[in-house]
Scaffold this motif. Structure first.
Motif, short mmCIF file in Angstrom:
data_model
loop_
_atom_site.label_atom_id
_atom_site.label_comp_id
_atom_site.label_asym_id
_atom_site.label_seq_id
_atom_site.Cartn_x
_atom_site.Cartn_y
_atom_site.Cartn_z
N LEU A 77 0.94 -1.18 0.08
CA LEU A 77 -0.03 -0.14 0.12
C LEU A 77 0.77 1.29 0.02
CD1 LEU A 77 -2.81 1.40 0.27
CD2 LEU A 77 -2.50 1.32 2.65
N GLN A 78 2.08 1.48 0.67
CA GLN A 78 2.77 2.44 0.86
C GLN A 78 3.32 2.83 -0.42
OE1 GLN A 78 4.99 3.20 4.93
NE2 GLN A 78 5.02 1.05 4.76
N ASN A 81 0.67 4.21 -2.61
CA ASN A 81 0.28 5.59 -2.33
C ASN A 81 1.27 6.68 -2.85
OD1 ASN A 81 -2.09 4.92 -1.24
ND2 ASN A 81 -1.43 4.83 0.81
N LYS A 82 2.61 6.20 -2.58
CA LYS A 82 3.96 6.93 -3.01
C LYS A 82 3.50 7.27 -4.75
CE LYS A 82 8.78 6.82 -3.81
NZ LYS A 82 9.89 5.92 -3.28
N CYS A 83 3.26 6.16 -5.41
CA CYS A 83 3.18 6.30 -6.92
C CYS A 83 2.14 7.19 -7.37
CB CYS A 83 3.08 4.80 -7.49
SG CYS A 83 2.76 4.81 -9.35
N LEU A 103 8.73 1.06 -1.21
CA LEU A 103 8.65 1.26 0.24
C LEU A 103 8.34 -0.27 1.04
CD1 LEU A 103 6.73 4.73 0.33
CD2 LEU A 103 9.10 4.12 0.62
N PRO A 104 8.42 -0.10 2.18
CA PRO A 104 8.65 -1.53 2.93
C PRO A 104 7.07 -1.91 3.03
CG PRO A 104 9.94 0.20 4.24
CD PRO A 104 9.51 0.88 3.14
N ASP A 105 6.65 -3.26 3.18
CA ASP A 105 5.41 -3.66 3.31
C ASP A 105 4.75 -3.17 4.71
OD1 ASP A 105 6.06 -4.90 1.07
OD2 ASP A 105 5.73 -7.12 1.92
N ILE A 106 3.43 -3.07 4.71
CA ILE A 106 2.64 -2.56 5.67
C ILE A 106 2.53 -3.77 6.75
CG2 ILE A 106 1.46 -0.83 4.66
CD1 ILE A 106 -0.94 -2.64 4.57
N ASN A 107 2.44 -3.47 8.04
CA ASN A 107 2.34 -4.46 8.87
C ASN A 107 0.88 -5.25 8.85
OD1 ASN A 107 2.03 -6.20 11.39
ND2 ASN A 107 2.18 -4.48 12.67
N LYS A 108 0.99 -6.61 8.80
CA LYS A 108 -0.09 -7.37 8.67
C LYS A 108 -1.28 -7.23 9.67
CE LYS A 108 2.30 -11.36 5.95
NZ LYS A 108 2.35 -12.59 5.82
N LEU A 109 -0.96 -6.80 10.79
CA LEU A 109 -1.70 -6.73 11.94
C LEU A 109 -1.73 -5.38 12.50
CD1 LEU A 109 0.03 -9.80 14.15
CD2 LEU A 109 -1.94 -9.65 12.64
N GLY A 110 -1.52 -4.53 11.49
CA GLY A 110 -1.74 -3.06 11.61
C GLY A 110 -3.14 -2.53 11.73
N LYS A 111 -3.26 -1.11 11.94
CA LYS A 111 -4.57 -0.77 12.02
C LYS A 111 -4.68 0.45 10.97
CE LYS A 111 -5.60 -2.60 16.03
NZ LYS A 111 -6.52 -3.43 16.18
N MET A 112 -6.04 0.56 10.53
CA MET A 112 -6.35 1.32 9.27
C MET A 112 -5.84 2.85 9.65
SD MET A 112 -7.61 1.39 6.44
CE MET A 112 -8.54 -0.02 5.80
N ASN A 113 -6.10 3.39 10.64
CA ASN A 113 -5.98 4.92 10.90
C ASN A 113 -4.24 5.03 10.98
OD1 ASN A 113 -5.17 3.58 13.33
ND2 ASN A 113 -7.10 4.50 14.51
#
Length: 516
Positions: A77-78, A81-83, A103-113
């Motif tokens: 996703l990052q 969004n950058k592109c 960019l690095p992958d987002i955290n699989k267990l992260g939060k939407m906000n």
């Protein structure tokens, strides 16, 4: 087995029927005004982030905001969004991703906000069309499907369809794709790529990269909520997914659509171009191929099974229920257990067909006829799995429960197809009171006389239910011939089983309906 694709052009789009051995196997309606098709990519705008759901509601122009869950964001996703940000600001062309630093992958267990905020613009793809009261379901893990491969931006992985079991073929395809894969694009190799050479795969890949490039060019100018990359129309997408060596013919009844379909086939499978034909018959194309009659018999609440017996199909908001009944014709077997097994096996074949025809999704519960023997229950489970193998939607089948129920979950990405098979009486308009039906022929005679003498029509066609069609055309000296001697002009009579029994239409030389 013969496969035929029949395409009927309508005022609002087209109707598509896939016939296997003359029997209707799949039916689709493509509406020109229909938006938000599966595969469409939009520039969405985040309207609300809901931490409790770990999701966001995104505006893509539908009356209700679309739903985007954190698990559907995709790991890159990052980078996406950058592109997107660089293209919108003019800092990046976006035609290809050569040299783009991910960019690095987002955290699989992260939060939407943590990754999205209100009013942020984000590229999203429709993975489920609006159904009932729900808006579209979205994903930010973009992919563009081709005939042999699926292109996945911001990825380096190459994977092969699990349906390709030959290990040597899997290795060959991986080697070929890795040799032509562009930078920063991942690839999923589809089942139909089996046995294809590098030239065909490269041509498909080039067209997908070109589609991405044009979309990124368009992205520079689009406003939030507008479509960036559109999925092809339903007819071409079906051709892309199901066209194979077993196809005998593709018949289209409208010239512009015929050229569109033929051009698309020339692009994806040049050797199949010759099987595309333009229909020029006098009867409607769905009448000529017996499709209208099949639609009437296959979309009702009660559906007959070939070997005797019938299905009762009920639809609710939460699930679909199918009840299997033996009827009074299923008595060819020696005992009750054998009869139940035969009816259930025949029912399994028809149920698999009905799921594809109606595009039924979600939870399906089937109440088969009770059987006592374990081997018979296993045989039924195996038969159901075999019949579902050709289904292109994702599904899961569970064995029979101790109550004799089978449960199936089937992916639902668009609203279920529902065709009304109950007709409103044309004489009473549903009031239950009908003018004497025998008078319909007198009314037709009066209308014909008015059109031929008062309006002086040079060429007249009458569309009638098959019963009325027979009344006017059968016999050595039919009523149609009496009209010819009376008005000195031939009046065409066409049967149309989609009409109610007392319904009829008059059509002039321009193909327009005559209002009386």
């Amino acid at each position: 087995m013969s496969n035929e694709l029949i395409i009927n052009s309508t005022q609002n789009g087209c109707r598509i029927a896939l016939l296997k051995d003359k029997k209707l196997s799949e039916f689709h309606q493509d509406d020109d005004g229909h938006q938000f098709n599966v595969g469409d990519i939009y520039l969405g705008q985040v309207k609300k982030v809901v931490p409790g759901l770990n999701a966001a509601f995104v505006d893509i122009g539908y009356e209700k905001d679309a739903f985007l869950h954190y698990l559907d964001l995709g790991p890159q996703l990052q980078s996406l969004n950058k592109c997107t940000k660089q293209i919108l600001s003019g800092k990046m062309a976006g035609k290809n991703l050569n040299g783009f630093k991910r960019l690095p992958d987002i955290n699989k267990l992260g939060k939407m906000n943590q990754v999205l905020s209100k009013n942020q613009r984000v590229l999203v793809q429709v993975v489920k069309e609006p159904i009932s009261t729900k808006g579209p379901r979205l994903s930010s893990e973009l992919s563009i499907a081709g005939r042999y491969i699926v292109l996945v931006p911001f990825s380096d992985s190459v994977s092969v369809s699990k349906k390709i079991a030959d290990s040597a073929e899997r290795k060959r395809l991986l080697r070929l794709i890795n040799s032509i894969r562009p930078e920063n694009f991942g690839i999923i190799i589809r089942t139909v790529a089996q046995g294809k050479d590098v030239a065909e795969l490269d041509r498909d890949l080039t067209s997908l990269v070109d589609k991405w490039s044009k979309g990124m060019e368009k992205l520079k100018k689009v406003k939030p909520n507008e479509k960036v990359i559109g999925e092809m129309n339903r007819a071409n997408s079906i051709l892309r997914d199901v066209l194979n060596e077993s196809f005998d013919s593709i018949v289209v009844d409208e010239k512009a659509l015929y050229h569109d379909v033929r051009d698309f086939i020339r692009e994806i499978a040049p050797d199949k171009e010759k099987i595309t034909k333009l229909y020029n018959g006098k009867a409607k194309i769905f009448e000529a191929y017996g499709i209208e009659k099949q639609l009437k018999g296959l979309f009702g609440q009660s559906v007959s099974i070939d070997g005797g017996g019938y299905l009762i199909i009920e639809h609710t908001e939460a699930l679909h229920v199918i009840d299997v009944n033996s009827g009074n014709k299923s008595n060819a077997e020696d005992n009750q257990e054998s009869t139940a097994l035969k009816v259930n096996l025949d029912a399994a074949k028809e149920i698999a067909r009905q799921l594809r025809l109606r595009d039924m999704g979600g939870i399906i519960v089937i109440d088969f006829i009770d059987m006592r023997k374990i081997e018979n229950k296993k045989a039924l489970f195996s038969k159901m799995k075999d019949e579902m193998k050709t289904d292109r939607s994702k599904y899961t089948i569970l064995p029979l429960s101790k109550f004799g129920l089978m449960q199936i979950t089937r992916q639902r990405v668009r609203p279920e197809l529902n065709i009304k098979t109950r007709e409103v009486c044309p004489s009473c308009n549903g009031t239950g009171k009908v003018t004497a039906s025998i008078l319909v022929t007198d009314q037709i005679e009066k209308d014909v006389e008015h059109i031929m003498t008062k309006q002086n029509e040079k060429k007249l066609t009458i569309s009638l239910h098959p019963y009325l069609y027979a009344y006017y055309t059968k016999g050595l000296f039919s009523r149609q011939w009496k009209w010819y001697f009376k008005y000195k002009r031939w009046i065409n009579v066409v049967e149309d089983s989609s009409m109610a029994i007392l319904e009829y239409n008059f059509i002039n030389s321009l193909g327009e309906e005559i209002a009386l």
